[in-house]
Design a protein around this motif. Structure first.
Motif, mmCIF file in Angstrom:
data_model
loop_
_atom_site.group_PDB
_atom_site.id
_atom_site.type_symbol
_atom_site.label_atom_id
_atom_site.label_comp_id
_atom_site.label_asym_id
_atom_site.label_seq_id
_atom_site.Cartn_x
_atom_site.Cartn_y
_atom_site.Cartn_z
ATOM 1 N N GLU A 1 0.806 -1.215 0.000
ATOM 2 C CA GLU A 1 0.000 0.000 0.000
ATOM 3 C C GLU A 1 0.846 1.275 0.000
ATOM 4 O OE1 GLU A 1 -1.928 -3.497 1.300
ATOM 5 O OE2 GLU A 1 -0.332 -2.461 2.403
ATOM 6 N N GLN A 2 2.153 1.129 0.257
ATOM 7 C CA GLN A 2 3.012 2.313 0.385
ATOM 8 C C GLN A 2 3.591 2.724 -0.970
ATOM 9 O OE1 GLN A 2 5.460 0.603 3.630
ATOM 10 N NE2 GLN A 2 4.972 2.472 4.768
ATOM 11 N N THR A 3 2.702 3.009 -1.909
ATOM 12 C CA THR A 3 3.127 3.503 -3.211
ATOM 13 C C THR A 3 2.349 4.769 -3.533
ATOM 14 O OG1 THR A 3 1.505 2.136 -4.389
ATOM 15 C CG2 THR A 3 3.712 1.210 -4.077
ATOM 16 N N THR A 4 2.944 5.593 -4.379
ATOM 17 C CA THR A 4 2.307 6.847 -4.759
ATOM 18 C C THR A 4 2.674 7.180 -6.194
ATOM 19 O OG1 THR A 4 2.205 9.225 -4.312
ATOM 20 C CG2 THR A 4 4.224 8.088 -3.649
ATOM 21 N N GLY A 5 1.728 7.007 -7.099
ATOM 22 C CA GLY A 5 1.966 7.330 -8.497
ATOM 23 C C GLY A 5 2.663 6.217 -9.262
ATOM 24 N N TYR A 6 2.916 6.503 -10.546
ATOM 25 C CA TYR A 6 3.515 5.532 -11.451
ATOM 26 C C TYR A 6 4.704 6.149 -12.172
ATOM 27 C CZ TYR A 6 -0.832 2.852 -10.910
ATOM 28 O OH TYR A 6 -1.889 2.152 -10.405
ATOM 29 N N MET A 7 5.565 5.290 -12.698
ATOM 30 C CA MET A 7 6.628 5.730 -13.582
ATOM 31 C C MET A 7 6.951 4.599 -14.549
ATOM 32 S SD MET A 7 10.094 5.527 -11.209
ATOM 33 C CE MET A 7 11.170 5.991 -12.574
ATOM 34 N N SER A 8 7.564 4.945 -15.672
ATOM 35 C CA SER A 8 8.026 3.942 -16.623
ATOM 36 C C SER A 8 9.434 3.531 -16.248
ATOM 37 C CB SER A 8 8.001 4.502 -18.041
ATOM 38 O OG SER A 8 8.503 3.546 -18.959
ATOM 39 N N VAL A 9 9.659 2.226 -16.117
ATOM 40 C CA VAL A 9 10.973 1.718 -15.736
ATOM 41 C C VAL A 9 11.463 0.765 -16.818
ATOM 42 C CG1 VAL A 9 10.472 1.971 -13.287
ATOM 43 C CG2 VAL A 9 10.026 -0.225 -14.404
ATOM 44 N N ILE A 10 12.757 0.524 -16.802
ATOM 45 C CA ILE A 10 13.383 -0.327 -17.814
ATOM 46 C C ILE A 10 14.064 -1.494 -17.125
ATOM 47 C CG2 ILE A 10 15.097 -0.446 -19.668
ATOM 48 C CD1 ILE A 10 14.732 2.594 -20.010
ATOM 49 N N VAL A 11 13.669 -2.704 -17.505
ATOM 50 C CA VAL A 11 14.345 -3.914 -17.049
ATOM 51 C C VAL A 11 14.760 -4.681 -18.292
ATOM 52 C CG1 VAL A 11 12.074 -5.014 -16.648
ATOM 53 C CG2 VAL A 11 14.147 -6.048 -15.700
ATOM 54 N N TRP A 12 16.067 -4.718 -18.532
ATOM 55 C CA TRP A 12 16.631 -5.202 -19.774
ATOM 56 C C TRP A 12 16.019 -4.439 -20.945
ATOM 57 C CZ3 TRP A 12 21.037 -7.104 -18.871
ATOM 58 C CH2 TRP A 12 21.271 -7.856 -17.713
ATOM 59 N N LYS A 13 15.361 -5.088 -21.884
ATOM 60 C CA LYS A 13 14.826 -4.377 -23.042
ATOM 61 C C LYS A 13 13.369 -3.958 -22.857
ATOM 62 C CE LYS A 13 15.819 -7.805 -25.764
ATOM 63 N NZ LYS A 13 15.934 -8.655 -26.985
ATOM 64 N N ASP A 14 12.810 -4.261 -21.707
ATOM 65 C CA ASP A 14 11.385 -4.022 -21.492
ATOM 66 C C ASP A 14 11.121 -2.709 -20.771
ATOM 67 O OD1 ASP A 14 10.732 -6.515 -22.626
ATOM 68 O OD2 ASP A 14 11.118 -7.532 -20.727
ATOM 69 N N HIS A 15 10.122 -1.983 -21.225
ATOM 70 C CA HIS A 15 9.626 -0.787 -20.556
ATOM 71 C C HIS A 15 8.336 -1.165 -19.836
ATOM 72 C CE1 HIS A 15 12.273 2.309 -22.553
ATOM 73 N NE2 HIS A 15 12.482 1.229 -23.312
ATOM 74 N N VAL A 16 8.285 -0.907 -18.536
ATOM 75 C CA VAL A 16 7.172 -1.368 -17.706
ATOM 76 C C VAL A 16 6.618 -0.191 -16.908
ATOM 77 C CG1 VAL A 16 6.447 -2.996 -15.909
ATOM 78 C CG2 VAL A 16 8.283 -3.634 -17.488
ATOM 79 N N LYS A 17 5.307 -0.072 -16.854
ATOM 80 C CA LYS A 17 4.649 0.895 -15.984
ATOM 81 C C LYS A 17 4.604 0.312 -14.574
ATOM 82 C CE LYS A 17 0.225 3.286 -15.319
ATOM 83 N NZ LYS A 17 -1.185 3.401 -15.806
ATOM 84 N N ALA A 18 5.241 0.994 -13.634
ATOM 85 C CA ALA A 18 5.359 0.458 -12.273
ATOM 86 C C ALA A 18 4.910 1.484 -11.241
ATOM 87 C CB ALA A 18 6.799 0.052 -11.995
ATOM 88 N N GLU A 19 4.468 0.993 -10.094
ATOM 89 C CA GLU A 19 4.112 1.855 -8.972
ATOM 90 C C GLU A 19 5.386 2.288 -8.242
ATOM 91 O OE1 GLU A 19 1.480 -0.430 -6.557
ATOM 92 O OE2 GLU A 19 -0.096 -0.537 -8.087
ATOM 93 N N VAL A 20 5.408 3.517 -7.748
ATOM 94 C CA VAL A 20 6.589 4.074 -7.086
ATOM 95 C C VAL A 20 6.366 4.108 -5.576
ATOM 96 C CG1 VAL A 20 8.170 6.033 -6.951
ATOM 97 C CG2 VAL A 20 7.012 5.513 -9.114
ATOM 98 N N ALA A 21 7.349 3.649 -4.825
ATOM 99 C CA ALA A 21 7.252 3.638 -3.367
ATOM 100 C C ALA A 21 7.289 5.058 -2.805
ATOM 101 C CB ALA A 21 8.379 2.808 -2.770
#
Length: 312
Positions: A113-133
């Motif tokens: 539950e301790q997240t606020t908003g989203y950002m695009s992150v990169i893991v290897w060649k993948d771009h992923v929409k992730a929640e930010v702590a």
């Protein structure tokens, strides 16, 4: 003439692989025992040792649901920051709360539950929409790693597909390198340790290889590279690709210190696939179920062709 294993080409159900040191054919009714279960809630950080866990098509529940990224959103790992491995993690399996400890740092609790908003992150060649702590969590990691970073979570709207070359459909994976599960075989670790001992290198533990599921059997080393799937009445895991290895295998997981290049170079010479060092095999479960230490698993073998057979 030097003694060594056999060199063969194995045709997998999905892709053709060259596998070294292929053992002799096992008995038809060979069984495996699950002797280790581990998840890594934060990618490249400490492990959680389990006795029982739910398994899903995305892997063991709780595995690599979180990841650290730099100020550009690119994932961080022990490849460049070995001290990430010293972040000790406790997992509450009922609510997925994490309790973290690291050298010279206060204890930190992290919850989904301790997240606020989203950002695009990169893991290897993948771009992923992730929640930010939350900020105080990111500050804790930034202080420990001595660089700006953020903790992100694979959320309900996050999507990342397993490489379709190795799947028959749209299979998802969170923040693991490429596949939801990694299975390793005790016989192969014992073989590696014999090879290391011959070079006056101390034995290594299975934690060098960060597996999810460790199995033991009476089968010969590296037999796992001939398994098509492992299963019981609860689940079936398709084994799709041997796991290539990097410099992290040269790190002592207890101290995060480098121990030379002997482990990786031995893998590159004696455990090799397509000129890459390998150890363990990546997998995907097609069902959800429970897996427990002591579980007995059956093996379904690949169809194999022996195009080349040499001693080395």
């Amino acid at each position: 003439m030097k003694k060594a294993g056999l060199v063969v080409i194995v045709t997998h159900a999905i892709t053709a692989n060259k596998v070294l040191n292929k053992p002799a054919l096992p008995t038809q009714h060979a069984m495996l025992e699950v002797v280790g279960l581990y998840c890594y809630p934060i990618k490249s950080c400490g492990r959680v040792t389990l006795t029982k866990c739910d398994i899903t098509p995305m892997g063991l529940v709780g595995d690599r649901q979180w990841m650290l990224v730099d100020d550009q959103g690119v994932f961080l790992s022990q490849r460049t920051l070995p001290i990430m491995g010293l972040i000790d993690i406790s997992l509450n399996q009922s609510n997925h709360h994490l309790t973290l400890n690291a050298p010279d740092m206060p204890t930190l609790t992290v919850t989904p539950e301790q997240t606020t908003g989203y950002m695009s992150v990169i893991v290897w060649k993948d771009h992923v929409k992730a929640e930010v702590a939350e900020t105080h969590i990111n500050d804790w990691f930034s202080e420990y790693l001595n660089q700006p970073c953020r903790l992100v979570r694979f959320g309900q709207t996050s999507q990342r597909l397993v490489d379709p070359e190795f799947t028959n459909g749209n299979k998802q994976v969170a923040f693991a390198d490429g596949f939801p599960l990694l299975v390793t075989h005790m016989s192969t670790l014992e073989q590696l340790n014999q090879q290391l001992q011959a070079q006056n290198h101390p034995h290594v533990t299975m934690q060098r290889f960060r597996p999810n599921i460790v199995v033991k059997s009476d089968l010969k080393p590296q037999d796992e590279y001939r398994w098509d799937s492992i299963y019981n009445q609860q689940f079936k895991i398709d084994l799709v690709k041997p796991c290539s290895r990097c410099l992290v295998t040269n790190l002592d997981p207890k101290t995060a210190s480098k121990t030379g290049n002997t482990v990786l170079s031995t893998l590159a010479q004696r455990h090799r696939l397509n000129n890459k060092a390998i150890f363990g095999i990546n997998g995907i479960s097609n069902q959800s179920g429970a897996i427990t230490l002591g579980d007995q698993l059956e093996i379904h073998y690949q169809n194999t062709t022996e195009d080349q057979l040499t001693s080395k």
